[in-house]
Design a protein around this motif. Sequence first.
Motif, PDB file in Angstrom:
ATOM      1  N   LEU A  43       0.842  -1.193   0.000  1.00  0.00           N
ATOM      2  CA  LEU A  43       0.000   0.000   0.000  1.00  0.00           C
ATOM      3  C   LEU A  43       0.883   1.251   0.000  1.00  0.00           C
ATOM      4  O   LEU A  43       0.664   2.185  -0.761  1.00  0.00           O
ATOM      5  N   VAL A  47       1.402   4.070  -3.242  1.00  0.00           N
ATOM      6  CA  VAL A  47       0.862   5.401  -2.907  1.00  0.00           C
ATOM      7  C   VAL A  47       2.001   6.437  -2.948  1.00  0.00           C
ATOM      8  O   VAL A  47       1.827   7.550  -3.455  1.00  0.00           O
ATOM      9  N   LYS A  82      -3.544  18.797  -5.647  1.00  0.00           N
ATOM     10  CA  LYS A  82      -4.466  18.311  -4.605  1.00  0.00           C
ATOM     11  C   LYS A  82      -4.234  16.819  -4.370  1.00  0.00           C
ATOM     12  O   LYS A  82      -4.195  16.358  -3.229  1.00  0.00           O
ATOM     13  N   LEU A  83      -4.077  16.083  -5.482  1.00  0.00           N
ATOM     14  CA  LEU A  83      -3.868  14.639  -5.341  1.00  0.00           C
ATOM     15  C   LEU A  83      -2.492  14.332  -4.765  1.00  0.00           C
ATOM     16  O   LEU A  83      -2.332  13.360  -4.025  1.00  0.00           O
ATOM     17  N   LEU A  86      -2.923  14.654  -1.122  1.00  0.00           N
ATOM     18  CA  LEU A  86      -3.714  13.524  -0.609  1.00  0.00           C
ATOM     19  C   LEU A  86      -2.860  12.255  -0.489  1.00  0.00           C
ATOM     20  O   LEU A  86      -2.841  11.606   0.562  1.00  0.00           O
ATOM     21  N   PHE A  87      -2.132  11.929  -1.558  1.00  0.00           N
ATOM     22  CA  PHE A  87      -1.314  10.713  -1.547  1.00  0.00           C
ATOM     23  C   PHE A  87      -0.126  10.855  -0.589  1.00  0.00           C
ATOM     24  O   PHE A  87       0.287   9.874   0.034  1.00  0.00           O
ATOM     25  N   GLY A  90      -1.258  10.032   2.732  1.00  0.00           N
ATOM     26  CA  GLY A  90      -1.345   8.561   2.802  1.00  0.00           C
ATOM     27  C   GLY A  90      -0.005   7.934   3.145  1.00  0.00           C
ATOM     28  O   GLY A  90       0.085   7.022   3.973  1.00  0.00           O
ATOM     29  N   TYR A 193      -3.164   1.179  -8.077  1.00  0.00           N
ATOM     30  CA  TYR A 193      -3.104   2.511  -7.464  1.00  0.00           C
ATOM     31  C   TYR A 193      -2.862   3.612  -8.499  1.00  0.00           C
ATOM     32  O   TYR A 193      -3.302   4.738  -8.316  1.00  0.00           O
ATOM     33  N   PHE A 196      -6.213   4.105  -9.917  1.00  0.00           N
ATOM     34  CA  PHE A 196      -6.992   4.844  -8.918  1.00  0.00           C
ATOM     35  C   PHE A 196      -6.654   6.339  -8.991  1.00  0.00           C
ATOM     36  O   PHE A 196      -7.545   7.192  -8.897  1.00  0.00           O
ATOM     37  N   LEU A 200      -9.195   9.439  -9.645  1.00  0.00           N
ATOM     38  CA  LEU A 200      -9.273  10.619  -8.781  1.00  0.00           C
ATOM     39  C   LEU A 200      -8.945  11.886  -9.560  1.00  0.00           C
ATOM     40  O   LEU A 200      -9.533  12.933  -9.314  1.00  0.00           O
ATOM     41  N   LEU A 203     -12.007  12.833 -11.474  1.00  0.00           N
ATOM     42  CA  LEU A 203     -12.995  13.418 -10.562  1.00  0.00           C
ATOM     43  C   LEU A 203     -12.598  14.848 -10.184  1.00  0.00           C
ATOM     44  O   LEU A 203     -13.408  15.780 -10.258  1.00  0.00           O
ATOM     45  N   THR A 204     -11.333  15.020  -9.795  1.00  0.00           N
ATOM     46  CA  THR A 204     -10.858  16.332  -9.340  1.00  0.00           C
ATOM     47  C   THR A 204     -10.843  17.340 -10.488  1.00  0.00           C
ATOM     48  O   THR A 204     -11.219  18.503 -10.297  1.00  0.00           O
TER      49      THR A 204
ATOM     50  N   VAL B 104      -3.511   0.903   9.203  1.00  0.00           N
ATOM     51  CA  VAL B 104      -3.097   1.531   7.931  1.00  0.00           C
ATOM     52  C   VAL B 104      -4.202   1.386   6.886  1.00  0.00           C
ATOM     53  O   VAL B 104      -4.569   2.366   6.222  1.00  0.00           O
ATOM     54  N   LEU B 107      -7.166   3.666   7.874  1.00  0.00           N
ATOM     55  CA  LEU B 107      -6.889   5.101   7.672  1.00  0.00           C
ATOM     56  C   LEU B 107      -6.797   5.466   6.191  1.00  0.00           C
ATOM     57  O   LEU B 107      -7.246   6.534   5.783  1.00  0.00           O
ATOM     58  N   THR B 108      -6.214   4.548   5.390  1.00  0.00           N
ATOM     59  CA  THR B 108      -6.103   4.824   3.946  1.00  0.00           C
ATOM     60  C   THR B 108      -7.495   4.889   3.325  1.00  0.00           C
ATOM     61  O   THR B 108      -7.791   5.820   2.557  1.00  0.00           O
ATOM     62  N   LEU B 111      -9.136   8.098   4.491  1.00  0.00           N
ATOM     63  CA  LEU B 111      -8.562   9.281   3.826  1.00  0.00           C
ATOM     64  C   LEU B 111      -9.154   9.477   2.428  1.00  0.00           C
ATOM     65  O   LEU B 111      -9.649  10.560   2.088  1.00  0.00           O
ATOM     66  N   PHE B 112      -9.115   8.404   1.625  1.00  0.00           N
ATOM     67  CA  PHE B 112      -9.612   8.523   0.256  1.00  0.00           C
ATOM     68  C   PHE B 112     -11.142   8.712   0.229  1.00  0.00           C
ATOM     69  O   PHE B 112     -11.651   9.461  -0.602  1.00  0.00           O
ATOM     70  N   TYR B 115     -11.977  12.308   1.018  1.00  0.00           N
ATOM     71  CA  TYR B 115     -11.679  13.177  -0.131  1.00  0.00           C
ATOM     72  C   TYR B 115     -12.765  13.051  -1.210  1.00  0.00           C
ATOM     73  O   TYR B 115     -13.322  14.066  -1.661  1.00  0.00           O
ATOM     74  N   VAL B 116     -13.076  11.800  -1.582  1.00  0.00           N
ATOM     75  CA  VAL B 116     -14.070  11.571  -2.643  1.00  0.00           C
ATOM     76  C   VAL B 116     -15.431  12.128  -2.210  1.00  0.00           C
ATOM     77  O   VAL B 116     -16.106  12.816  -2.989  1.00  0.00           O
ATOM     78  N   VAL B 119     -15.435  15.986  -2.368  1.00  0.00           N
ATOM     79  CA  VAL B 119     -15.518  16.482  -3.756  1.00  0.00           C
ATOM     80  C   VAL B 119     -16.939  16.288  -4.305  1.00  0.00           C
ATOM     81  O   VAL B 119     -17.513  17.214  -4.883  1.00  0.00           O
ATOM     82  N   LEU B 120     -17.496  15.096  -4.080  1.00  0.00           N
ATOM     83  CA  LEU B 120     -18.830  14.811  -4.627  1.00  0.00           C
ATOM     84  C   LEU B 120     -19.901  15.697  -3.988  1.00  0.00           C
ATOM     85  O   LEU B 120     -20.778  16.212  -4.681  1.00  0.00           O
ATOM     86  N   GLN B 123     -19.450  19.263  -5.290  1.00  0.00           N
ATOM     87  CA  GLN B 123     -19.869  19.286  -6.694  1.00  0.00           C
ATOM     88  C   GLN B 123     -21.398  19.314  -6.797  1.00  0.00           C
ATOM     89  O   GLN B 123     -21.971  20.095  -7.552  1.00  0.00           O
TER      90      GLN B 123
END
Lengths: 223, 137
Positions: A43, A47, A82-83, A86-87, A90, A193, A196, A200, A203-204, B104, B107-108, B111-112, B115-116, B119-120, B123
């Motif tokens: 992971l 990331v 922004k991403l 975010l990453f 992570g 990833y 993914f 994202l 989307l962003t 981990v 939390l991952t 976190l995502f 964020y999603v 944003v949604l 929007q």
Amino acid sequence: MNSKPVLYLNILFVFLLIPINIMILVYPPVLLSQGQAHRIFYLHVPVAWVALYAPIIASVGGILYIFTKKRIFDIIINSSMKLTLLFSIGVVISGPLWASTEWGTYWNWKDSRLMSFFIMTIVVTTYFAVRNFTDESNKKAMYSAYMALLSMLASVFTWLSIRILTPDTHPEPLLHTLSPKIKLTFWLSVLVYHFFFISLFYLTYNHEKLIEIYHKIRHKEEV
Amino acid sequence: MKRLIIFILLFLFTNILLSEESHNINLKEIENQYQQLIKADSIQRKEMLEKMDISIAISLLDFIRYNKIKENPENEILLNLYDHLANLKSIDLAQKRLNKLLIVIFLTILLFSIYVSFVLIKQNKIINELKNKYEVD
């Protein structure tokens, strides 16, 4: 970027996270030196890679903005940055949690990789502060373009520190020595990833475009 | 009928023979592994152990235990005690590592997801605002 097949493809990319995370938990054998905690690596590393690539995309947008002054490149910069943040968060969460059992401490201030990544995260955070220095959209975009270039330099510096500098406690790249099951899981995880990240980004990017349209309408109304 | 009985007996006999042979091969394999491990330096030993199949590792453990008890029957007490203490230690470490792995992952995902969702929701809010504005206009 709004066609339905693209949308479905991006949704598929998000759902690929479910099988890959199950695979991470059950498929690769346990590493003797790290036990179950080594699964964090599938992971943490993908990331981290995405967090290092995203500023490069932003910097390409930055260069193109400096030369063309087209708004679309500012949207690309902002979405990528922004991403990146975010990453990076992570990575900063998963790294210390892994380190706490393996090193006996959450953080090592002497480790070159940790510190270079930490510096990059600070640079990326600064980007958002600098972007808000002004309300004028052209200036905002120009500041962002230069900050994206700076973030790219920080990302390259982090990448080089991983390859060149000897880490204090960080493990050496050891993928080539590991079993085929571990290699397969790792590369699939990297691939998923990255997919993914594309989802994202999609989307962003659309979100940023919508905000841009919204601001334009409000600006027109005010005028 | 006679032929059938002979055939079954032959089949069983060959099977027993083959299984005996494979048992010998396995034992030899394990003995070889043991010798290789003893001769290897610490780095090579670690690499060999990491690549080792779990069934071979268990067989190797039994092999070492059997030989050590054969050398000296008093070793059994020591080996049992060591086994128990090593198990306690490894279970504790494994539990701590598993907890960290689960934290981990949790939390991952969190976190995502945050964020999603953010944003949604944002929007959606903008789209609704624009819709209302144009519908009213």
